[in-house]
Design an enzyme around this catalytic site. Sequence first.
Site, PDB file in Angstrom:
ATOM      1  N   SER A 118       0.820  -1.215   0.000  1.00 32.81           N
ATOM      2  CA  SER A 118       0.000   0.000   0.000  1.00 32.81           C
ATOM      3  C   SER A 118       0.855   1.267   0.000  1.00 32.81           C
ATOM      4  O   SER A 118       1.918   1.313   0.629  1.00 32.81           O
ATOM      5  CB  SER A 118      -0.893  -0.001   1.244  1.00 32.81           C
ATOM      6  OG  SER A 118      -1.517   1.247   1.410  1.00 32.81           O
ATOM      7  N   TYR A 141      -2.156   5.332  -4.249  1.00 31.13           N
ATOM      8  CA  TYR A 141      -3.229   6.306  -4.063  1.00 31.13           C
ATOM      9  C   TYR A 141      -2.701   7.601  -4.681  1.00 31.13           C
ATOM     10  O   TYR A 141      -1.708   8.163  -4.193  1.00 31.13           O
ATOM     11  CB  TYR A 141      -3.520   6.536  -2.586  1.00 31.13           C
ATOM     12  CG  TYR A 141      -4.427   5.510  -1.940  1.00 31.13           C
ATOM     13  CD1 TYR A 141      -5.656   5.178  -2.494  1.00 31.13           C
ATOM     14  CD2 TYR A 141      -4.054   4.899  -0.741  1.00 31.13           C
ATOM     15  CE1 TYR A 141      -6.495   4.250  -1.889  1.00 31.13           C
ATOM     16  CE2 TYR A 141      -4.890   3.964  -0.126  1.00 31.13           C
ATOM     17  CZ  TYR A 141      -6.109   3.651  -0.708  1.00 31.13           C
ATOM     18  OH  TYR A 141      -6.939   2.737  -0.109  1.00 31.13           O
ATOM     19  N   THR A 167      -5.503   2.425  -7.053  1.00 25.65           N
ATOM     20  CA  THR A 167      -6.811   2.228  -6.418  1.00 25.65           C
ATOM     21  C   THR A 167      -7.713   3.402  -6.771  1.00 25.65           C
ATOM     22  O   THR A 167      -7.359   4.563  -6.538  1.00 25.65           O
ATOM     23  CB  THR A 167      -6.661   2.090  -4.888  1.00 25.65           C
ATOM     24  OG1 THR A 167      -5.873   0.922  -4.648  1.00 25.65           O
ATOM     25  CG2 THR A 167      -7.999   1.936  -4.200  1.00 25.65           C
ATOM     26  N   LYS A 240      -7.569  -0.881  -9.451  1.00 27.09           N
ATOM     27  CA  LYS A 240      -8.220  -1.635  -8.370  1.00 27.09           C
ATOM     28  C   LYS A 240      -9.439  -0.865  -7.890  1.00 27.09           C
ATOM     29  O   LYS A 240      -9.346   0.334  -7.595  1.00 27.09           O
ATOM     30  CB  LYS A 240      -7.244  -1.825  -7.202  1.00 27.09           C
ATOM     31  CG  LYS A 240      -7.868  -2.431  -5.954  1.00 27.09           C
ATOM     32  CD  LYS A 240      -6.814  -2.718  -4.894  1.00 27.09           C
ATOM     33  CE  LYS A 240      -7.410  -3.387  -3.672  1.00 27.09           C
ATOM     34  NZ  LYS A 240      -8.114  -2.452  -2.789  1.00 27.09           N
ATOM     35  N   HIS A 264     -13.395  -2.729  -2.211  1.00 21.84           N
ATOM     36  CA  HIS A 264     -12.565  -2.307  -1.087  1.00 21.84           C
ATOM     37  C   HIS A 264     -12.945  -3.075   0.186  1.00 21.84           C
ATOM     38  O   HIS A 264     -12.923  -2.539   1.294  1.00 21.84           O
ATOM     39  CB  HIS A 264     -12.703  -0.800  -0.854  1.00 21.84           C
ATOM     40  CG  HIS A 264     -11.413  -0.102  -0.527  1.00 21.84           C
ATOM     41  ND1 HIS A 264     -10.666   0.568  -1.454  1.00 21.84           N
ATOM     42  CD2 HIS A 264     -10.731   0.035   0.637  1.00 21.84           C
ATOM     43  CE1 HIS A 264      -9.591   1.096  -0.877  1.00 21.84           C
ATOM     44  NE2 HIS A 264      -9.613   0.775   0.399  1.00 21.84           N
TER      45      HIS A 264
HETATM   46  C1  LIG Z   1      -7.497  -2.556   7.257  1.00 25.38           C
HETATM   47  C2  LIG Z   1      -7.583  -2.435   5.771  1.00 25.38           C
HETATM   48  C3  LIG Z   1      -6.781  -1.521   5.120  1.00 25.38           C
HETATM   49  C4  LIG Z   1      -6.825  -1.420   3.712  1.00 25.38           C
HETATM   50  N1  LIG Z   1      -5.965  -0.561   3.094  1.00 25.38           N
HETATM   51  C5  LIG Z   1      -5.989  -0.486   1.737  1.00 25.38           C
HETATM   52  C6  LIG Z   1      -5.060   0.339   1.045  1.00 25.38           C
HETATM   53  O1  LIG Z   1      -4.203   0.976   1.629  1.00 25.38           O
HETATM   54  N2  LIG Z   1      -5.161   0.399  -0.318  1.00 25.38           N
HETATM   55  C7  LIG Z   1      -6.092  -0.319  -1.022  1.00 25.38           C
HETATM   56  O2  LIG Z   1      -6.146  -0.250  -2.250  1.00 25.38           O
HETATM   57  N3  LIG Z   1      -6.969  -1.129  -0.383  1.00 25.38           N
HETATM   58  C8  LIG Z   1      -6.931  -1.239   0.962  1.00 25.38           C
HETATM   59  N4  LIG Z   1      -7.792  -2.092   1.600  1.00 25.38           N
HETATM   60  C9  LIG Z   1      -8.705  -2.946   0.802  1.00 25.38           C
HETATM   61  C10 LIG Z   1      -8.026  -4.276   0.474  1.00 25.38           C
HETATM   62  O3  LIG Z   1      -6.965  -4.097  -0.433  1.00 25.38           O
HETATM   63  C11 LIG Z   1      -9.000  -5.283  -0.164  1.00 25.38           C
HETATM   64  O4  LIG Z   1      -9.655  -4.670  -1.257  1.00 25.38           O
HETATM   65  C12 LIG Z   1     -10.049  -5.824   0.811  1.00 25.38           C
HETATM   66  O5  LIG Z   1      -9.517  -5.951   2.115  1.00 25.38           O
HETATM   67  C13 LIG Z   1     -10.525  -7.193   0.322  1.00 25.38           C
HETATM   68  O6  LIG Z   1     -11.542  -7.697   1.130  1.00 25.38           O
HETATM   69  P1  LIG Z   1     -11.311  -8.756   2.322  1.00 25.38           P
HETATM   70  O7  LIG Z   1     -10.726  -7.989   3.464  1.00 25.38           O
HETATM   71  O8  LIG Z   1     -12.684  -9.263   2.582  1.00 25.38           O
HETATM   72  O9  LIG Z   1     -10.372  -9.836   1.816  1.00 25.38           O
HETATM   73  C14 LIG Z   1      -7.726  -2.228   2.993  1.00 25.38           C
HETATM   74  C15 LIG Z   1      -8.535  -3.157   3.660  1.00 25.38           C
HETATM   75  C16 LIG Z   1      -8.463  -3.268   5.034  1.00 25.38           C
HETATM   76  C17 LIG Z   1      -9.313  -4.295   5.719  1.00 25.38           C
END
Ligand SMILES: Cc1cc2nc3c(=O)[nH]c(=O)nc-3n(C[C@H](O)[C@H](O)[C@H](O)COP(=O)(O)O)c2cc1C
Length: 369
Positions: A118, A141, A167, A240, A264
Amino acid sequence: MRQPEPYLTTIPPVIAALTDYEPYARARLDDNAWAYLHSGAADEITFRANREAFDRQCLQGRALVDMRGGHTRLNLFGHAFEHPILLAPVAYQSLFHPEGELATVRAAAAMDAGMVVSTLASHPLEEIASHAYAPLWFQLYVQPDREFTLDLVLRAEQAGYQALVVTVDAPLAGIRNREQRAGFRLPAGVSAVNLQGMRQSQTQLVEGQSVVFDGLMAHAPTWRDIEMLRAATQLPLILKGISSPLDAALALELGVDGLIVSNHGGRTLDTLPSTLELLPAIAATTQGRVPLLLDGGIRRGTDILKAIALGASAVLIGRPFIYGLATAGALGVAHVLRLLRDELEVAMALTGCRTLADITPAVLIANNT
Ligand SMILES: Cc1cc2nc3c(=O)[nH]c(=O)nc-3n(C[C@H](O)[C@H](O)[C@H](O)COP(=O)(O)O)c2cc1C
């Protein structure tokens, strides 16, 4: 105040599936970190829907198929992957374990899993890359400071990242009531270190202007930024957070190399459909011209099989590997990946699929997503 449990150094047999990690992680995180990790947007309808869609879809078993020589290998953007499970970008991993992304990248190396780092990582992107022995992608981002954004891309290229994941579904933070109720804030010592030195944008609102449209969204990325990034990097460019076939078509027109069908993890816009439900229409639009990946709710090997049957090339997991990280550091993340890969292989064997290419809609019982 509740004392967090110590990290595990061996994995007990009661942890037999990804969801078994959840209570172990909860016992080791304070309310603040847990609220950030677990939160979905608003009423968490999409967060739950992601899982429910997988549970509703039934599989068609096949018997007596010769499975010798079977494997889970694939090629994505010119690179070989041992299996189709990647670690999704998750911000601020030091919130969940002191080693943060450095533990995650070691586990990814041990388990031959691709990892997406990330923009909001809590360790420098170069330091994370120095521990990588499996495909590593950088999640971007787009920042209000576009010069700084391009510099980040350059840093990722120079550090050896093999793809750029932009993203596009979170130009502003979703309304996450669970976080708000817990009063979530980043603790001292955890920060977006890769954004250090960036110019802070200050939009002065005049009367009648909206905090959202003229403030928070004033410097949000648009399709022009995708064009700019396409021209700026030779790396495969992946978007994404695509949930609309119209956006998928626009992305292809601009020369994007891959899409991640994602909501997300239900953290941005509540009541979006599950990603499994979104996938077929996007696959119908892209017609196999670029790889589609999917994330959101993947907790079982059978979920991966279902996603591939509906058009995904590979999947990503978010929260489950963080549960592993919060429970046992790198060991926990590696074990999560091991469990999921084993489950996928068993599911392939019992549906008569020797390779990922054999996974077609025929493994699904029709019309019940
Ligand atoms: C705590 C947390 C932080 C996240 N941070 C980012 C991020 O920095 N950038 C991003 O593109 N997605 C982020 N996501 C989304 C994840 O990349 C992903 O799309 C999502 O967690 C998938 O679903 P799942 O948790 O059910 O596997 C984050 C998700 C969580 C739970």
